[in-house]
Design an enzyme around this catalytic site. Structure first.
Site, PDB file in Angstrom:
ATOM      1  N   LYS A 200      27.229 -11.406  26.418  1.00 53.26           N
ATOM      2  CA  LYS A 200      26.818 -12.711  26.943  1.00 53.26           C
ATOM      3  C   LYS A 200      27.531 -13.739  25.958  1.00 53.26           C
ATOM      4  O   LYS A 200      27.152 -13.906  24.902  1.00 53.26           O
ATOM      5  CB  LYS A 200      25.263 -12.887  26.924  1.00 53.26           C
TER       6      LYS A 200
ATOM      7  N   GLU B 108      25.232 -12.357  12.537  1.00 55.58           N
ATOM      8  CA  GLU B 108      26.307 -13.166  11.846  1.00 55.58           C
ATOM      9  C   GLU B 108      25.834 -14.677  12.165  1.00 55.58           C
ATOM     10  O   GLU B 108      25.912 -15.218  13.176  1.00 55.58           O
ATOM     11  CB  GLU B 108      27.533 -12.903  12.476  1.00 55.58           C
TER      12      GLU B 108
ATOM     13  N   CYS C 244      31.612 -21.454  11.289  1.00 52.28           N
ATOM     14  CA  CYS C 244      30.090 -21.020  10.375  1.00 52.28           C
ATOM     15  C   CYS C 244      30.726 -21.070   8.831  1.00 52.28           C
ATOM     16  O   CYS C 244      29.955 -21.179   8.096  1.00 52.28           O
ATOM     17  CB  CYS C 244      29.805 -19.682  10.840  1.00 52.28           C
TER      18      CYS C 244
ATOM     19  N   GLU D  25      23.148 -27.178   7.719  1.00 49.85           N
ATOM     20  CA  GLU D  25      24.335 -26.942   8.574  1.00 49.85           C
ATOM     21  C   GLU D  25      24.631 -28.009   9.740  1.00 49.85           C
ATOM     22  O   GLU D  25      23.818 -28.150  10.522  1.00 49.85           O
ATOM     23  CB  GLU D  25      24.599 -25.565   8.896  1.00 49.85           C
TER      24      GLU D  25
HETATM   25  P1  NDP Z   1      23.071 -20.751  19.017  1.00 50.10           P
HETATM   26  O1  NDP Z   1      22.713 -19.831  18.231  1.00 50.10           O
HETATM   27  O2  NDP Z   1      22.483 -21.988  19.661  1.00 50.10           O
HETATM   28  O3  NDP Z   1      23.592 -19.632  20.429  1.00 50.10           O
HETATM   29  C1  NDP Z   1      24.286 -18.629  20.148  1.00 50.10           C
HETATM   30  C2  NDP Z   1      24.410 -17.842  21.201  1.00 50.10           C
HETATM   31  O4  NDP Z   1      23.069 -17.444  21.295  1.00 50.10           O
HETATM   32  C3  NDP Z   1      24.549 -18.226  22.641  1.00 50.10           C
HETATM   33  O5  NDP Z   1      25.222 -17.393  23.431  1.00 50.10           O
HETATM   34  C4  NDP Z   1      23.327 -18.552  23.102  1.00 50.10           C
HETATM   35  O6  NDP Z   1      23.241 -18.982  24.460  1.00 50.10           O
HETATM   36  C5  NDP Z   1      22.473 -17.362  22.599  1.00 50.10           C
HETATM   37  N1  NDP Z   1      20.943 -17.878  22.573  1.00 50.10           N
HETATM   38  C6  NDP Z   1      20.407 -19.097  22.261  1.00 50.10           C
HETATM   39  N2  NDP Z   1      19.191 -18.921  22.159  1.00 50.10           N
HETATM   40  C7  NDP Z   1      18.763 -17.549  22.551  1.00 50.10           C
HETATM   41  C8  NDP Z   1      17.788 -16.770  22.626  1.00 50.10           C
HETATM   42  N3  NDP Z   1      16.271 -17.484  22.409  1.00 50.10           N
HETATM   43  N4  NDP Z   1      17.940 -15.457  22.997  1.00 50.10           N
HETATM   44  C9  NDP Z   1      18.981 -15.081  23.022  1.00 50.10           C
HETATM   45  N5  NDP Z   1      20.106 -15.550  22.993  1.00 50.10           N
HETATM   46  C10 NDP Z   1      19.922 -17.124  22.628  1.00 50.10           C
HETATM   47  O7  NDP Z   1      24.469 -21.097  18.295  1.00 50.10           O
HETATM   48  P2  NDP Z   1      25.555 -21.955  18.782  1.00 50.10           P
HETATM   49  O8  NDP Z   1      26.129 -21.481  20.235  1.00 50.10           O
HETATM   50  O9  NDP Z   1      25.549 -23.313  18.928  1.00 50.10           O
HETATM   51  O10 NDP Z   1      26.639 -21.721  17.668  1.00 50.10           O
HETATM   52  C11 NDP Z   1      26.552 -22.396  16.515  1.00 50.10           C
HETATM   53  C12 NDP Z   1      25.890 -21.407  15.449  1.00 50.10           C
HETATM   54  O11 NDP Z   1      26.675 -20.114  15.427  1.00 50.10           O
HETATM   55  C13 NDP Z   1      26.295 -22.081  13.975  1.00 50.10           C
HETATM   56  O12 NDP Z   1      24.845 -21.949  13.583  1.00 50.10           O
HETATM   57  C14 NDP Z   1      27.170 -21.073  13.325  1.00 50.10           C
HETATM   58  O13 NDP Z   1      26.832 -21.061  12.022  1.00 50.10           O
HETATM   59  C15 NDP Z   1      26.891 -19.886  14.008  1.00 50.10           C
HETATM   60  N6  NDP Z   1      28.177 -19.014  13.879  1.00 50.10           N
HETATM   61  C16 NDP Z   1      28.238 -18.065  13.070  1.00 50.10           C
HETATM   62  C17 NDP Z   1      29.282 -17.203  13.095  1.00 50.10           C
HETATM   63  C18 NDP Z   1      29.282 -16.282  11.833  1.00 50.10           C
HETATM   64  O14 NDP Z   1      30.169 -15.399  12.023  1.00 50.10           O
HETATM   65  N7  NDP Z   1      28.483 -15.966  10.907  1.00 50.10           N
HETATM   66  C19 NDP Z   1      30.627 -17.490  13.768  1.00 50.10           C
HETATM   67  C20 NDP Z   1      30.407 -18.506  14.804  1.00 50.10           C
HETATM   68  C21 NDP Z   1      29.362 -19.253  14.925  1.00 50.10           C
HETATM   69  P3  NDP Z   1      23.520 -20.234  25.053  1.00 50.10           P
HETATM   70  O15 NDP Z   1      24.272 -21.155  24.388  1.00 50.10           O
HETATM   71  O16 NDP Z   1      24.538 -19.736  26.250  1.00 50.10           O
HETATM   72  O17 NDP Z   1      22.492 -20.507  25.776  1.00 50.10           O
END
Ligand code: NDP
Length: 489
Positions: A175, A250, A284, A385
């Site tokens: 997803k 991650e 991230c 962050e």
């Molecule tokens: P989110 O945590 O908001 O979303 C990540 C994914 O999780 C999206 O596909 C989102 O869906 C989905 N999601 C959101 N809520 C839920 C839930 N309750 N249950 C299951 N899935 C859910 O992060 P962002 O997309 O805003 O990305 C930014 C974050 O990702 C930052 O904090 C960053 O640090 C982290 N990140 C970490 C990396 C790493 O390697 N450690 C690499 C890249 C980013 P949708 O958005 O479609 O609603």
């Protein structure tokens, strides 16, 4: 011109069961890029059932490792063949400059090739314990894997998730973020042309609340792999308790980039800007806390300010652009709220802090590269962050103090040290509580090396030999060589 997409479920391109769809827009121009299905729990359940059938009864597990590896190499080739199109779509969907998108596309192809090669190197072991037996340890796929990815590296994150899972013989439901599904769907199209059996790869689009939650909680999913924010990571863990899924996470970071007075100043200036502002700071592992030794503090900040005008803002497809828009209006507002917090806390704003002016910026979510100086470690801009182009500069007076400030965070994803004293570089790096570290470098990422965080930056590791572990179970098979009854009763 925009394109209409469907989701990939059980080898077929499918609309959402509700018929709902979502417009995907270019964050730089507001133009419509694509229309995609808006899935709900029901669509996720259909994809999970398809992946379950494909794993339990389908041919994928019985496809030899050699064949699986060859398929992954062909995916790499297909990505390269359509690299220009994929890079352009990535820019239009998530805003990054074209050069960065081209790098991501090449790296995604490399990732499939790395795991294509690794498919045939998944090995067990044999032992003879006790003397009259032979024991074999075999590695097997975990099963059905739910994979949830964020919006900042849509294609690359899809590759990091899919490649090791498929190399190990699993079936998957991926997803992408609701904001950036386009290149993952294009990847699905490339994969289907390679005759991967139906149900092995399913790609569902739509929000985390609903489809994503279902992947995390559904008992037919054996493993959940998640990249995203730490708050969401906690929710994923909670959902995964339903059947005690295997989990890899991650998550976010607030990463220290430490510059000592004995660093090569020019290299450190370049490195500090790249660490903070590559991909608009929506990374991230961004070096969002710049710790600088007091004696060179002014020189380093002046050096960065002299180079800031070179960070040209604009649409990622415009030649020379080095920074695109933020992903959405809501995200820009969140980042701007942190700029207000920084001002209110008393940090010194030395550049940026506002939206750029001009007709080319009016329809996009642009924000100038922003630097706060004289940030105190306890300020919120130093602790939380922000995930945007906001750098906090924190002066320090000694090596011990630098290490203390660097580790004073709930996160532990990445960290860097700039010094020409190799012993100091290694000594300090060994003290840093982070999973990814660099000396005289920032942001370099290798498919061959483990990626992941300490503390609240996650669980487990992706990439490299470590990355495939998350997709493997371990089974012992004991063969008794003494066929006489044991005579216990
Ligand atoms: P989110 O945590 O908001 O979303 C990540 C994914 O999780 C999206 O596909 C989102 O869906 C989905 N999601 C959101 N809520 C839920 C839930 N309750 N249950 C299951 N899935 C859910 O992060 P962002 O997309 O805003 O990305 C930014 C974050 O990702 C930052 O904090 C960053 O640090 C982290 N990140 C970490 C990396 C790493 O390697 N450690 C690499 C890249 C980013 P949708 O958005 O479609 O609603």
């Amino acid at each position: 011109m925009s394109q209409n997409y469907e989701m990939l479920i059980d080898g077929k391109w499918t609309k959402s069961k509700s018929g709902a769809s979502r417009n995907i827009t270019d964050p730089a121009s507001g133009e419509l890029v694509a229309v995609v299905p808006e899935s709900s729990k029901e669509d996720a359940v259909a994809a999970i059932q398809a992946a379950r059938r494909a794993f339990d009864y389908g041919p994928w597990r019985k496809v030899s490792a050699l064949e699986r590896g060859k398929i992954l190499f062909r995916i790499g080739d297909a990505i390269r063949a359509e690299g220009a199109k994929l890079a352009k779509l990535e820019v239009q969907n998530c805003g990054k400059p074209l050069a960065e998108a081209e790098y991501d596309v090449a790296d995604a192809a490399n990732c499939f090739e790395f795991y294509g090669g690794l498919a045939t190197k998944i090995q067990g072991e044999t032992m003879s314990v006790p003397a009259n037996s032979v024991s074999i340890v075999v590695r097997e796929p975990v099963g059905v894997c739910g994979q949830i990815i964020p919006w900042n590296y849509p294609l690359l994150m899809a590759a990091w998730k899919l490649a090791p899972a498929l190399a190990a013989g699993n079936t998957v439901i991926l997803k992408p973020s609701e904001l950036t599904p386009v290149t993952a769907l294009e990847l699905g199209r490339l994969m289907m042309a390679l005759e991967i059996p139906a149900g092995v790869v399913n790609i569902i689009t739509g929000p985390g609340a609903g489809a994503g939650e279902e992947l995390a909680s559904n008992p037919n999913v054996d493993k959940i792999a998640f990249t995203g924010g730490t708050v969401t990571g906690r929710k994923i863990m909670n959902g995964a308790t339903s059947n005690l899924k295997k989990i890899s996470l991650e998550l976010g970071g607030k990463n220290p980039n430490i510059v000592f007075a004995d660093a090569d100043l020019e290299a450190a200036i370049d490195g500090a800007l790249f660490a903070a502002f590559a991909n608009q700071g929506e990374v991230c592992s961004a070096g969002s806390r710049l710790l600088v030794e007091s004696s060179i503090h002014k020189k380093l900040v002046d050096g960065m300010l002299a180079k800031i005008p070179k960070i040209k803002l604009g649409h990622g497809l415009t030649a020379g652009v080095k920074m695109g828009p933020l992903i959405s209006a809501a995200h820009r507002e969140k980042v701007e709220s942190y700029i207000k917090i920084g001002r209110d806390e008393g940090a010194t704003l030395v550049c940026g802090g506002k939206r750029p002016q001009g007709p080319e910026f009016e329809k996009g979510h642009f924000l100038e590269p922003t630097i706060f100086d004289y940030v105190k470690p306890q300020m919120r801009v130093a602790k939380e962050e922000i995930f945007g182009p906001v750098l906090s500069v924190i002066p320090f007076n000694s090596e011990a103090q630098a290490i203390q400030i660097a580790n004073d965070t709930e996160y532990g994803l990445a960290a860097a040290v700039w010094t020409q004293n190799a012993t100091r570089g290694l000594r300090v790096t060994k003290e840093l509580r982070a999973g990814i570290t660099w000396i005289n470098n920032y942001h370099s990422t290798f498919n061959e090396l483990p990626w992941g965080g300490y503390k609240q930056s996650g669980m487990g590791r992706e990439l490299g030999l470590y990355g495939i572990e998350a997709y493997l179970e371990t089974k012992q098979i004991n063969i008794n060589l003494d066929t006489a009854p044991i005579g216990w009763y």
